[in-house]
Write an enzyme that holds these catalytic residues in place. Structure first.
Site, PDB file in Angstrom:
ATOM      1  N   GLY A  11      55.740  -3.686 -11.201  1.00 43.58           N
ATOM      2  CA  GLY A  11      56.357  -4.718 -12.036  1.00 43.58           C
ATOM      3  C   GLY A  11      55.994  -6.134 -11.633  1.00 43.58           C
ATOM      4  CG  HIS A 111      42.771  -2.841 -19.789  1.00 44.83           C
ATOM      5  ND1 HIS A 111      43.149  -1.537 -19.526  1.00 44.83           N
ATOM      6  CD2 HIS A 111      41.466  -2.945 -19.435  1.00 44.83           C
ATOM      7  CE1 HIS A 111      42.109  -0.887 -19.041  1.00 44.83           C
ATOM      8  NE2 HIS A 111      41.075  -1.714 -18.984  1.00 44.83           N
TER       9      HIS A 111
HETATM   10  C1  GRF Z   1      48.296  -4.133 -14.044  1.00 46.38           C
HETATM   11  O1  GRF Z   1      47.077  -4.230 -13.335  1.00 46.38           O
HETATM   12  C2  GRF Z   1      48.036  -3.933 -15.515  1.00 46.38           C
HETATM   13  O2  GRF Z   1      46.900  -4.568 -15.965  1.00 46.38           O
HETATM   14  C3  GRF Z   1      47.855  -2.448 -15.609  1.00 46.38           C
HETATM   15  O3  GRF Z   1      48.791  -1.920 -14.695  1.00 46.38           O
HETATM   16  C4  GRF Z   1      49.036  -2.858 -13.656  1.00 46.38           C
HETATM   17  C5  GRF Z   1      50.520  -3.069 -13.571  1.00 46.38           C
HETATM   18  O4  GRF Z   1      50.903  -3.747 -12.412  1.00 46.38           O
HETATM   19  N1  GRF Z   1      48.014  -2.017 -16.973  1.00 46.38           N
HETATM   20  P1  GRF Z   1      52.387  -4.227 -12.226  1.00 46.38           P
HETATM   21  O5  GRF Z   1      53.313  -3.028 -12.356  1.00 46.38           O
HETATM   22  O6  GRF Z   1      52.680  -5.275 -13.263  1.00 46.38           O
HETATM   23  O7  GRF Z   1      52.442  -4.792 -10.838  1.00 46.38           O
END
Ligand code: GRF
Length: 191
Positions: A11, A111
Site C-alpha cells: 500500500g 503499472h
Molecule cells: C506497484 O509497483 C504497482 O505499480 C503495482 O503493484 C505495486 C504496488 O505497490 N501494480 P504498493 O502496494 O502500492 O506498495
C-alpha cells in the site's frame, strides 16, 4: 470526487495518495475507502492512520481473479461508498465484466513499466533483464485487455549502468508515488 482505493499488498501507493490528501494536495479528490482481497495486507492498516474506512472484501475461490459473486461483492462495496473513481493500487487480480461494466470509464490502474512495454507481472525485472535504458510507470484506464487501456500519464526513469534491480525498483516506486496522486488530482480538477 470520491475515490476508492483497492490493493493487495504494502500500500505504498495508497499511502502516497492519502499523504497527498492529508497535505491538501489532492484537489477535489477525497479518498473514502480502501478495500483489499488480503485480510492481513498492510494497505488496510492505512485506514486507521488516515481516518478512512478500510475493509477486507472476500475475493472468492480463485487466485488471480474474482469469481462472479466476488465481483458483485466488490461492486456493492464500492457503490455503497458512492465512488466516482476506483483506483487500483497494486490489486493483484484481473477484473472482468461485472466489475468493469459497473464502473466503466471510472477505473484507473498503476503499472510499473512504460506501457505498452512489459505488461503483466515482474515488469521492473523484465525491463532490467532486457537491458532497457528507461523504465518507469504508467497510469491508465482499465479495460478488458490486461494493462492495455488508454494511457493517462507516464513517468520515466533512466536505468543507469550501476543500477541493480533493487535500486531500479526504488526509483520506479518513487516515480509511482509522485505520478499516481498527481493523476488523481488532475482527474478531480476535470470532474
Ligand atoms: C506497484 O509497483 C504497482 O505499480 C503495482 O503493484 C505495486 C504496488 O505497490 N501494480 P504498493 O502496494 O502500492 O506498495
Amino acid at each position: 470526487m470520491k475515490i476508492v482505493i483497492i490493493g493487495s499488498g504494502t500500500g505504498s501507493n495508497a499511502e502516497a495518495i492519502l499523504e497527498c490528501w492529508k497535505q491538501g494536495n489532492l484537489g477535489k479528490a477525497v479518498p473514502v475507502a480502501i478495500f483489499s482481497d488480503k485480510p492481513e495486507a498492510r494497505i488496510l492498516t492505512l485506514g486507521a492512520k488516515y481516518g478512512v474506512k478500510a475493509a477486507y472484501v472476500d475475493p472468492g475461490r480463485f487466485k488471480t481473479k474474482l469469481d462472479d459473486e466476488a465481483e458483485a461483492r466488490y461492486v456493492d462495496a464500492i457503490r455503497a461508498e458512492g465512488a466516482d473513481l476506483v483506483v487500483l493500487a497494486g490489486f493483484m487480480r484481473v477484473l472482468h465484466e461485472t466489475f468493469l461494466n459497473a464502473f466503466e470509464g471510472r477505473i484507473i490502474n498503476l503499472h510499473p513499466s512504460l506501457l505498452p512495454a512489459f505488461p503483466g507481472l515482474h515488469s521492473i525485472e523484465q525491463a532490467f533483464n532486457y537491458g532497457a535504458k528507461y523504465s518507469g510507470c504508467t497510469v491508465h484506464w482499465v479495460t478488458a485487455g490486461l494493462d492495455m487501456g488508454p494511457i493517462i500519464d507516464q513517468s520515466a526513469v533512466r536505468i543507469e549502468a550501476n543500477d541493480t534491480l533493487d535500486t531500479l525498483e526504488s526509483k520506479v516506486h518513487a516515480a509511482e508515488h509522485s505520478l499516481l496522486p498527481a493523476v488523481i488530482a488532475k482527474l478531480a480538477e476535470r470532474s
